[in-house]
Design a protein around this motif. Structure first.
Motif, PDB file in Angstrom:
ATOM      1  N   ALA A 480      56.429  43.610  70.274  1.00 31.66           N
ATOM      2  CA  ALA A 480      56.210  44.045  71.650  1.00 31.66           C
ATOM      3  C   ALA A 480      57.465  44.703  72.206  1.00 31.66           C
ATOM      4  CB  ALA A 480      55.821  42.850  72.502  1.00 31.66           C
ATOM      5  N   ARG A 481      58.586  44.058  71.943  1.00 34.53           N
ATOM      6  CA  ARG A 481      59.843  44.620  72.449  1.00 34.53           C
ATOM      7  C   ARG A 481      60.110  45.973  71.841  1.00 34.53           C
ATOM      8  NH1 ARG A 481      65.219  42.035  72.684  1.00 34.53           N
ATOM      9  NH2 ARG A 481      65.453  43.810  74.030  1.00 34.53           N
ATOM     10  N   ARG A 482      59.868  46.032  70.527  1.00 35.20           N
ATOM     11  CA  ARG A 482      60.147  47.302  69.857  1.00 35.20           C
ATOM     12  C   ARG A 482      59.277  48.409  70.425  1.00 35.20           C
ATOM     13  NH1 ARG A 482      60.024  44.316  65.111  1.00 35.20           N
ATOM     14  NH2 ARG A 482      58.045  45.178  64.402  1.00 35.20           N
ATOM     15  N   LEU A 483      58.002  48.081  70.586  1.00 33.67           N
ATOM     16  CA  LEU A 483      57.071  49.108  71.025  1.00 33.67           C
ATOM     17  C   LEU A 483      57.367  49.531  72.459  1.00 33.67           C
ATOM     18  CD1 LEU A 483      53.732  47.764  69.527  1.00 33.67           C
ATOM     19  CD2 LEU A 483      55.051  49.720  68.744  1.00 33.67           C
ATOM     20  N   LEU A 484      57.604  48.541  73.306  1.00 33.91           N
ATOM     21  CA  LEU A 484      57.712  48.867  74.728  1.00 33.91           C
ATOM     22  C   LEU A 484      59.022  49.546  75.069  1.00 33.91           C
ATOM     23  CD1 LEU A 484      56.067  45.728  76.275  1.00 33.91           C
ATOM     24  CD2 LEU A 484      55.134  48.020  75.998  1.00 33.91           C
ATOM     25  N   SER A 485      60.069  49.214  74.337  1.00 28.32           N
ATOM     26  CA  SER A 485      61.312  49.909  74.642  1.00 28.32           C
ATOM     27  C   SER A 485      61.549  51.032  73.656  1.00 28.32           C
ATOM     28  CB  SER A 485      62.484  48.930  74.652  1.00 28.32           C
ATOM     29  OG  SER A 485      62.376  48.048  73.574  1.00 28.32           O
ATOM     30  N   ASP A 486      60.480  51.408  72.984  1.00 29.37           N
ATOM     31  CA  ASP A 486      60.524  52.553  72.093  1.00 29.37           C
ATOM     32  C   ASP A 486      61.671  52.442  71.091  1.00 29.37           C
ATOM     33  OD1 ASP A 486      61.020  56.127  72.323  1.00 29.37           O
ATOM     34  OD2 ASP A 486      59.727  54.939  71.014  1.00 29.37           O
ATOM     35  N   ARG A 487      61.793  51.279  70.494  1.00 28.61           N
ATOM     36  CA  ARG A 487      62.879  51.107  69.542  1.00 28.61           C
ATOM     37  C   ARG A 487      62.354  50.972  68.120  1.00 28.61           C
ATOM     38  NH1 ARG A 487      66.013  46.269  71.592  1.00 28.61           N
ATOM     39  NH2 ARG A 487      67.876  47.032  70.581  1.00 28.61           N
ATOM     40  N   SER A 488      61.132  51.289  67.935  1.00 29.91           N
ATOM     41  CA  SER A 488      60.614  51.202  66.573  1.00 29.91           C
ATOM     42  C   SER A 488      60.975  52.478  65.835  1.00 29.91           C
ATOM     43  CB  SER A 488      59.101  51.027  66.625  1.00 29.91           C
ATOM     44  OG  SER A 488      58.545  51.334  65.382  1.00 29.91           O
ATOM     45  N   ILE A 489      61.346  52.337  64.571  1.00 32.39           N
ATOM     46  CA  ILE A 489      61.767  53.543  63.854  1.00 32.39           C
ATOM     47  C   ILE A 489      60.584  54.447  63.580  1.00 32.39           C
ATOM     48  CG2 ILE A 489      63.896  52.869  62.695  1.00 32.39           C
ATOM     49  CD1 ILE A 489      62.227  51.888  60.351  1.00 32.39           C
ATOM     50  N   ASN A 490      59.457  53.864  63.374  1.00 33.41           N
ATOM     51  CA  ASN A 490      58.413  54.666  62.769  1.00 33.41           C
ATOM     52  C   ASN A 490      57.076  53.947  62.894  1.00 33.41           C
ATOM     53  OD1 ASN A 490      56.778  55.947  60.834  1.00 33.41           O
ATOM     54  ND2 ASN A 490      58.625  56.627  59.765  1.00 33.41           N
ATOM     55  N   ASP A 491      56.097  54.618  63.451  1.00 31.62           N
ATOM     56  CA  ASP A 491      54.762  54.016  63.536  1.00 31.62           C
ATOM     57  C   ASP A 491      54.208  53.681  62.161  1.00 31.62           C
ATOM     58  OD1 ASP A 491      52.936  55.415  66.368  1.00 31.62           O
ATOM     59  OD2 ASP A 491      54.174  53.629  66.092  1.00 31.62           O
TER      60      ASP A 491
END
Lengths: 780, 231
Positions: A480-491
């Motif tokens: 959730a954190r990664r997705l919401l703060s746009d910190r995921s490297i790659n979908d």
């Protein structure tokens, strides 16, 4: 009497081809001639037999001419077909037998008796061969008897008679000597000497051919030979076991194996192979194969201090480990002691890693105690490496044997479920995963394939963890954190991880997380739609700059939404979006989670304006200073209508950390509720755009609580489901089935299950059976 | 009179009237005596009952107890209640009273007193005791939807019902229940478990106790506590 009636009806013995019929015409039927008397005829036979003997003995060079042969044959025929009392078939039969016996007694036995060892065997082989020739020829001479006489009287055929003679007179006398001589030769060969293999083979063919179904071979030769082998190898084992190193011993064993195999193929009967080599235990548990004897003390070998299995494992000795597998797998349960040691070794290795991590963690600062630090993550990385190493051992050295896989699994289950520095390893694994998938988490240097590979390894490691649901819950929070703060490297990597987890642990495991990722994709689309909507109505919505991510409640972790006083600047934008969203969907209720939002605020400081990226709460706080320069803690709190902890955290980030946008009085390092804050008009930073971070503390306790609560429901549901199907079930079976059902998610505590059962009894879902208190019934 | 003596050997708790002509027969034959008996029973009831409510209330029960010379906390009163199939703790209705006294063949207070030892023996019979034991639990549930009884009361009940027969078990069990913290109340299933435990498990060695079986968790904890004590 027809001319050639006799011969045209007869079939000639194989090998004799008449050169012309005319010859045979000379031999007439005798019925009209005078009778041949027994002794008279017999004299002729004897002459033939004697010649045969001489040929066999090698004292006559030459052979029977077809004329001679035919004479003898016809003589027998005539003597057998004469009218009684001159039909001498019976006598001829008897004399056939006697002739052979006579020869044996006179020539064969004496010769054999005076020879020994190899010479004896050689003679025996010759004699046996000669005997067969003799019987063959005599049978041809006396062939007519086989045509009518033996069949009609139910007597053994001629070849049978011959064989019995040899069996009775020769074999029964010399069998032990023969057996001993052969065994001697075998022993000599084992010691490394060259022996005459062909000789042995021929001798054994005598054992084999003399009676059907290998009876003589098995009883008179093979059994003693096996006993001898037992002694030989038992001695060999005891001689070598102390002095040889484990690898050397194995080399020796393999050589022995190969040589015995060789032996069988060269001169023993193939049926001896399993008894000599492989494991066979149907009849005798005492009798062991040579192989089993060498490894009777497998444990002693494996445990050898300087060369045993542990050292081989430590050094990854390809050759020796492969050989060990080869050799031990040939014995039933032969691998069991090795597997035990392997399991112990791997467990010890893993536990050492745990201990190492614990030691490092003891140096952690107190305030960081609950945070998953670098050393814990390194622990997981090392565990992954360990796993890879032993997997390759199993596949490369142990032929991927399933018992080793099982041992590996059990070993890993032991140390993967230990806490490291008070943190569950499931949580650590989730953190490692998070680092891999977030920007700036250290995966930047890794290629896509490397990332995929690591994810693969993490998922396969997860199989050993008992608390998979803990991993899932932490992963969900972090996702959730990664997705919401746009910190995921790659979908793609996110989806890849989820699909791997789904494959291993089922859809239920990943359904929420998948929903989350989908939400993000849909939200982006929705936002694009919204922006179109705005641009279509620029008049009305000028100045609206808001981007909204709509989350589906069930998928995402629960977020608190206190009764926040939304700044007026935001309210308009929110309403516009709500209207838009309402027009596009129905039966949806939007709840705004301000704690997750971000805001870009331009701060007009004296030196220069700076754009600040803030959380919504931080932005709201600063906006308050638009109306008054100085505010106290309690002012701010009452204006925002947020709880104390939130306000403290926020003010700390704005006044006591990197960017001092507010000046705090007194200027201590911590926030107290009596502080007063003033807008810092002199603030500046070399960057035009700054990000003021709000530290995020994961509420670990809540995660664990949530997991526990979920578990209770899951156990209840599982119990009810089982009882609904089974109606009546005993306590132990119910517990076992429940554990099995829940295995994919977590390993339930037996006490917890018991408690849930009792709870269900009290809530009247189940009841105890009246007769048998250990059985439960489903209450419909 | 002889006929009424055969009545005595019938099942004690069964209702007096069955739809058989035999009953009618001796009813009519000894009906006078029976009517007299019933009258006396009712009179006895009225001597203890509360005028306004028409039932014997705790006060009345106390009076009854002193008359039969038994403490009102004595288990025999509970047994009497069981015989009556009394529903509410501390109260006896007329029907319940009639039922009980008829079954005891008692129509005076003296006869009641004399019937108590026999009653006790009857209750202690294993076939009846199980029923009595579970009755005792239900009898103590005062509220309507109540399913559990607090620990204090359970301890008293245990002592009352099982104290004479299983005194060592009961002593330890009470000690355990008072010191442990996991359970503040006990439900019917656990209550029945206590009886089974006393009957089946050898004490104090506890050798044949298997926690893997379906014993209530509270007993698993008890056994663990006992074993720790014994070390």
């Amino acid at each position: 009497m027809g001319r050639s009636r006799v011969f045209s009806k007869q079939r000639f013995p194989v090998g004799i081809v008449p050169s012309s019929y005319s010859k045979y015409k000379k031999l007439k039927m005798n019925s009209s001639d005078k009778m041949i008397e027994l002794e008279e005829g017999w004299k002729v036979m004897v002459a033939g037999i004697t010649k045969l003997e001489l040929i066999i003995e090698g004292q006559f060079v030459g052979k029977f001419s077809s004329e001679e042969y035919m004479n003898l044959y016809t003589l027998v025929y005539n003597m057998s077909t004469q009218k009684p009392p001159h039909d001498y078939a019976a006598q001829l039969y008897e004399r056939f037998n006697d002739s052979i016996r006579d020869y044996i007694t006179r020539m064969v036995l004496p010769s054999l008796r005076e020879k020994h060892d190899v010479f004896f065997l050689r003679d025996l082989v010759t004699r046996w061969s000669n005997h067969n020739i003799m019987v063959r020829w005599l049978s041809r001479f006396f062939f007519y008897l086989d045509r009518f006489f033996t069949a009609r009287r139910g007597l053994p055929v001629l070849s049978e008679v011959g064989r019995t003679c040899f069996l009775d007179l020769v074999y029964n006398e010399i069998k032990d000597r023969a057996k001993d001589a052969i065994i001697d030769l075998i022993d000599q060969e084992r010691q490394g000497e060259q022996i005459d293999r062909a000789l042995v083979k021929k001798t054994l063919s005598m054992f084999i051919d003399l009676k059907v179904e290998l009876e003589l071979y098995v009883n008179d030769f093979e059994a003693p030979m096996l006993r001898n082998t037992t002694t030989y190898y038992a001695r060999k084992a005891s001689n070598h076991i102390l002095m040889d190193s484990f690898p050397d011993y194995m080399l020796m064993a393999e050589e022995c194996w190969n040589s015995e195999k060789d032996r069988v193929s060269h001169y023993l009967h193939s049926s001896s192979e399993p008894k000599l080599l492989e494991s066979y235990s149907p009849w005798s548990s005492e009798q062991k194969t040579q192989h089993e004897l060498l490894f009777l003390n497998a444990d002693q070998l494996l445990q050898k201090e300087h060369s045993g299995l542990r050292l081989l494992l430590r050094d990854g000795q390809v050759e020796h480990l492969s050989r060990m597998y080869r050799l031990f797998s040939r014995i039933t349960k032969g691998l069991d002691p090795a597997v035990v040691i392997f399991k112990e070794y791997v467990t010890a290795d893993g536990m050492a890693l745990v201990k190492e991590a614990e030691e490092l963690a003891s140096h952690k600062k107190v305030e960081n105690k609950d945070i998953v630090g670098l050393q814990e993550q390194v622990f997981i990385t090392k565990v992954i490496e360990l796993h890879g190493k032993y997997l390759s051992y199993i596949n490369d050295f142990f032929m991927g044997d399933i018992i080793f896989h099982k041992a590996l699994k059990e070993a890993f289950e032991v140390f993967c479920n230990k806490e490291v520095a008070g943190i569950s390893s499931a949580e650590i694994l989730a953190t490692v995963c998070d680092h891999l998938l977030k920007k700036g988490g250290g995966s930047g240097k890794l290629s896509d394939e490397a990332i995929e590979e690591t994810l693969e390894k993490i998922v396969s490691l997860l199989a050993y963890f008992h608390d998979k649901d803990v991993f899932a819950e932490f992963s969900r929070k972090k996702l959730a954190r990664r997705l919401l703060s746009d910190r995921s490297i790659n979908d793609e990597h996110e989806m890849s991880l989820l699909s791997k987890l789904k494959q291993q642990f089922g859809g239920q495991f990943t359904s929420k997380m998948e929903g989350m990722v989908t939400d993000m994709i849909l939200a982006r689309d929705k936002q694009a739609e919204f922006e179109n909507y705005l641009s279509d109505n620029t008049q009305k919505y000028q100045g609206t700059d808001i981007s909204v991510t709509v989350l589906t409640t069930g998928f995402w972790p629960t977020y608190k939404f206190p009764d926040f006083n939304v700044p007026s600047e935001l309210i308009d934008c929110m309403n516009i979006f709500s209207k838009f969203y309402g027009s596009k969907t129905s039966h949806r209720r939007l709840t705004w989670i301000f704690s997750l939002g971000t805001c870009n605020v331009i701060g007009r400081f004296d030196p220069r304006s700076t754009e600040m990226q803030l959380s919504t709460y931080q932005a709201a706080t600063l906006l308050l200073f638009n109306k008054s320069r100085r505010l106290s803690f309690s002012d701010i709190m009452s204006h925002l209508n947020l709880p104390v902890e939130e306000v403290t955290k926020m003010l700390h980030s704005l006044s006591c950390s990197k960017y001092k946008i507010l000046i705090k009085e007194p200027s201590t390092k911590t926030i107290s509720q009596t502080d007063v804050f003033e807008f810092n008009s002199k603030f500046t930073d070399k960057m035009k755009r700054i990000k003021v971070p709000l530290p995020h503390v994961e509420d670990k306790k809540k995660v664990i609580e949530d997991v526990d609560k979920d578990r209770r429901y899951t156990v209840d549901a599982a119990l009810v489901r089982i009882m609904k199907t089974r109606k009546i079930l005993g306590h132990q079976e119910l517990v076992i089935e429940c554990v099995q059902m829940l295995n994919k998610m977590f390993k339930p505590d037996i006490k917890v299950i018991k408690k849930r059962i009792e709870d269900l009894i009290q809530r009247e879902f189940l009841e105890r059976d009246k007769e048998n208190s250990t059985t439960y019934r489903y209450v419909a | 009179m002889r006929r009424s003596s055969t009545r005595k050997t019938g099942p004690p708790n069964s209702a007096a009237s069955v739809n058989s002509s035999a009953v009618d027969l001796f009813r009519s034959a000894s009906s006078k005596a029976v009517i007299k008996e019933l009258e006396r029973i009712d009179q006895l009831f009225n001597s203890y009952a509360n005028r306004s409510s028409g039932v014997i209330d705790p006060e009345g029960i106390e009076a009854l107890c002193s008359d039969v010379e038994v403490e009102h906390t004595d288990v025999r009163i509970l047994m009497l209640a069981w015989k009556m199939k009394a529903e509410k703790q501390g109260y006896f209705t007329l029907d319940e009273w009639r039922r009980g006294l008829k079954a005891l063949r008692a129509d005076t207070i003296n006869k009641v007193k004399k019937a108590l030892p026999e009653l006790e023996k009857e209750v202690r019979r294993p076939s009846n005791f199980l029923d009595f034991y579970s009755y005792a639990f239900r009898y103590c549930l005062t509220e309507e939807k109540q399913k559990t009884i607090d620990i204090e009361s359970i301890c008293l009940l245990l002592d009352l019902l099982l104290g004479s027969q299983f005194c060592t078990q009961v002593d330890f069990l009470i000690q355990f229940l008072k010191t442990q913290n996991d359970y503040k109340v006990v439900n019917m299933d656990q209550w029945m478990g206590f009886l089974r435990f006393c009957n089946e498990i050898s004490f104090p060695d506890l050798n044949n106790y298997d926690p893997e079986l379906a014993w209530p968790l509270i007993l698993d904890n008890f056994v663990e506590w006992m074993r720790e004590k014994q070390c």
